[in-house]
Design an enzyme around this catalytic site. Structure first.
Site, PDB file in Angstrom:
ATOM      1  N   HIS A   1      19.507   2.808  35.621  1.00  0.00           N
ATOM      2  CA  HIS A   1      18.787   1.701  34.988  1.00  0.00           C
ATOM      3  C   HIS A   1      18.439   0.623  36.024  1.00  0.00           C
ATOM      4  CE1 HIS A   1      18.472  -0.637  30.955  1.00  0.00           C
ATOM      5  NE2 HIS A   1      17.705  -1.218  31.861  1.00  0.00           N
TER       6      HIS A   1
ATOM      7  N   HIS B   1      15.139  -1.833  37.543  1.00  0.00           N
ATOM      8  CA  HIS B   1      13.766  -2.323  37.415  1.00  0.00           C
ATOM      9  C   HIS B   1      13.224  -2.590  38.817  1.00  0.00           C
ATOM     10  CE1 HIS B   1      13.977  -2.846  33.021  1.00  0.00           C
ATOM     11  NE2 HIS B   1      15.238  -3.177  33.242  1.00  0.00           N
TER      12      HIS B   1
ATOM     13  N   ARG C   1       9.850  -2.969  39.321  1.00  0.00           N
ATOM     14  CA  ARG C   1       8.728  -3.891  39.073  1.00  0.00           C
ATOM     15  C   ARG C   1       7.376  -3.414  39.584  1.00  0.00           C
ATOM     16  NH1 ARG C   1      11.465  -6.046  35.122  1.00  0.00           N
ATOM     17  NH2 ARG C   1      12.858  -7.772  35.631  1.00  0.00           N
TER      18      ARG C   1
ATOM     19  N   ASP D   1      12.814   0.405  27.456  1.00  0.00           N
ATOM     20  CA  ASP D   1      13.749  -0.674  27.781  1.00  0.00           C
ATOM     21  C   ASP D   1      13.030  -1.994  28.023  1.00  0.00           C
ATOM     22  OD1 ASP D   1      16.482  -1.645  28.560  1.00  0.00           O
ATOM     23  OD2 ASP D   1      15.378  -2.091  30.388  1.00  0.00           O
TER      24      ASP D   1
ATOM     25  N   HIS E   1      17.111   0.908  24.123  1.00  0.00           N
ATOM     26  CA  HIS E   1      17.463  -0.507  24.241  1.00  0.00           C
ATOM     27  C   HIS E   1      17.730  -0.981  22.809  1.00  0.00           C
ATOM     28  CE1 HIS E   1      16.610  -4.769  25.735  1.00  0.00           C
ATOM     29  NE2 HIS E   1      16.599  -4.902  24.420  1.00  0.00           N
TER      30      HIS E   1
ATOM     31  N   HIS F   1      22.840  -0.350  28.329  1.00  0.00           N
ATOM     32  CA  HIS F   1      23.583  -1.621  28.444  1.00  0.00           C
ATOM     33  C   HIS F   1      24.359  -2.031  27.179  1.00  0.00           C
ATOM     34  CE1 HIS F   1      19.816  -2.847  26.614  1.00  0.00           C
ATOM     35  NE2 HIS F   1      19.171  -2.949  27.763  1.00  0.00           N
TER      36      HIS F   1
ATOM     37  N   ASN G   1      19.454  -9.922  28.870  1.00  0.00           N
ATOM     38  CA  ASN G   1      19.235  -9.133  27.652  1.00  0.00           C
ATOM     39  C   ASN G   1      19.867  -7.760  27.824  1.00  0.00           C
ATOM     40  OD1 ASN G   1      18.194  -7.477  25.632  1.00  0.00           O
ATOM     41  ND2 ASN G   1      16.114  -8.244  25.804  1.00  0.00           N
TER      42      ASN G   1
ATOM     43  N   ASP H   1      21.110  -2.285  35.469  1.00  0.00           N
ATOM     44  CA  ASP H   1      20.050  -3.058  34.818  1.00  0.00           C
ATOM     45  C   ASP H   1      19.534  -4.134  35.775  1.00  0.00           C
ATOM     46  OD1 ASP H   1      18.193  -3.909  33.001  1.00  0.00           O
ATOM     47  OD2 ASP H   1      19.601  -4.846  31.618  1.00  0.00           O
TER      48      ASP H   1
ATOM     49  N   HIS I   1      13.656 -11.266  39.314  1.00  0.00           N
ATOM     50  CA  HIS I   1      12.631 -12.224  38.888  1.00  0.00           C
ATOM     51  C   HIS I   1      12.348 -13.199  40.031  1.00  0.00           C
ATOM     52  CE1 HIS I   1      12.538 -11.037  34.682  1.00  0.00           C
ATOM     53  NE2 HIS I   1      13.845 -11.105  34.631  1.00  0.00           N
TER      54      HIS I   1
END
Length: 434
Positions: free
Chosen positions: A62, A64, A66, A156, A183, A236, A282, A309, A313
């Site tokens: 899991h 990200h 981007r 997700d 999710h 998660h 989240n 996860d 950002h």
């Protein structure tokens, strides 16, 4: 780093394989050539690893990355560099990119970017529904048949909340032994939610995110998976109640697996009192009782694996007031340290257990060949060396990730990955990118 550069012959000396007795490991031609004590290999690069723990390369279900679309927060290259620093040799890249990874073309793009980066293998996760909108199944078969060979599908970031769509997805992927990774978040129960619903949310006046919003979806989906006879993976997991539902489903022999994040093994909703958006995530940080239940479930195998996860950002999405901040935390570079702190140093898991929860099981769930393999002659040399005696403050300024939104800044954590090997090539040497 070229993905095609030839691996060199390397002799790892005196490492504690899975935390056991010291062992020498000879890497040659991308595979483990020999293990034993007192090994010699003229011309080989020697890594003196006395006191260090040798693990199979870590696998994250899991992540990200981007890219495409949000390269301001992470790219496949920067994300895989962060993964290598964290001891990972393979990551599964989630589908909530721009455009969404809901077609063969997009998943192949991500897969090829991973091959070009050379720092770890990238296995794309395909979207369950077109545009993550929950209305129409995406091209599941075409993504599986593509060069990327997608086996895991997830919306997700959003929940597949329509029971009929979820059932159809489970039925569809059964044909090729795929898995739907859910999710679990009932959208109507979490409208305007900002943090865990409980005492702290009431005191702070922030919209509450009830545990039942997660648990009700998991309960529905384990029943659907059993009805269809398909594979369900729960992303998660964050509440004690979710653990009980998953434990019950497994007791029935249903094909259900689950993951927990490092941050849900350590942090609680009490941290939200600071109003620091770095703790906004989240699913949200839960209570101390939930953390205790999650640790116990990971220890006894009810929760199969740890997944980061990793959610990068840019600073402007986090350096703002709580209500406007994005949800998510980076986690690849600190995951193994958090697991050592919460599970190994507490006596809940030994290093063999860590290898199981962070390499063997996630690779098996993702049907990822060449990863999650024993450290033995003839096996791919995907390896991680960790110095468990190390203690240091987390400083995001030194992260390989493009983003810095870690909840551990300034916190002392144990353990440091000193070396990572991807098919015999060192991607990390002495704690630094090769």
């Amino acid at each position: 780093m070229s993905a095609t550069s030839e691996p060199k012959k390397t002799l790892i000396r005196g490492a504690r394989l899975l935390g056991g007795e010291p062992l020498d490991v000879l890497i040659d031609g991308g595979t483990v050539a020999e293990t034993g004590t007192g090994l010699n290999a003229p011309g080989a690069t020697v890594v003196e690893a006395a006191g260090q723990v040798l693990l199979p390369g870590l696998v994250d279900l899991h992540t990200h990355l981007r890219e495409p679309g949000r390269e301001d927060s992470e790219t496949v290259l920067t994300g895989t560099r962060a993964a290598a620093v964290g001891g990972y040799t393979a990551v599964h890249a989630m589908a909530n990119t721009f455009p969404v990874a809901d077609t063969a073309g997009v998943v192949e793009q991500v897969w090829r970017l991973g091959r070009e980066s050379g720092y770890c293998d990238v296995q794309p996760v395909g979207a369950v529904t077109v545009g993550l909108e929950g209305k129409q199944l995406a091209e599941l078969g075409a993504m599986h048949d593509s060069a990327a060979g997608v086996r895991i599908f997830s919306d997700d970031g959003k929940c597949v909340d329509d029971a009929v769509i979820m059932r159809r997805a489970l039925e569809y992927v059964k044909a090729f032994d795929g898995v739907i990774a859910q999710h679990a978040q009932e959208p109507r129960l979490t409208e305007g939610a900002q943090m865990n619903e409980g005492t702290v949310s009431a005191e702070l006046g922030l919209g509450g995110w009830p545990a039942v919003a997660e648990e009700s979806v998991i309960a529905r989906d384990v029943l659907l998976a059993a009805h269809v006879g398909s594979r369900l993976h729960v992303c998660h997991v964050s509440t004690a109640g979710s653990v009980e539902i998953i434990r019950w489903a497994k007791s029935k022999g249903w094909n259900v697996t689950a993951e927990v994040t490092p941050h849900h093994l350590l942090l609680t909703d009490e941290l939200v009192r600071s109003y620091d958006p770095v703790y906004k995530v989240n699913p949200p940080l839960r209570t101390e009782a939930d953390v205790t239940a999650l640790r116990a479930a990971l220890a006894d195998g009810t929760i199969d694996c740890v997944a980061t996860d990793h959610a990068p950002h840019p600073h402007e999405d986090k350096d703002c007031e709580w209500g406007a901040a994005a949800m998510g935390m980076v986690g690849l570079e600190t995951a193994l340290s958090v697991v050592q702190h919460t599970m190994v140093d507490t006596g809940l898991l030994d290093w063999a257990g860590v290898a199981d929860r962070m390499s063997f099981r996630p690779a098996a769930i993702g049907r990822l060949h060449g990863h999650g393999r024993p450290v033995a002659p003839g096996e791919p040399a995907n390896l991680t060396l960790l110095d468990p005696a190390y203690r240091g403050m987390v400083d995001p300024a030194g992260f390989a990730s493009r983003s810095r939104n870690t909840p551990y800044q300034g916190r002392e954590l144990p353990g440091r990955v000193t070396h990572t090997f991807l098919r015999g090539r060192a991607t990390v040497v002495d704690g630094k990118l090769a």
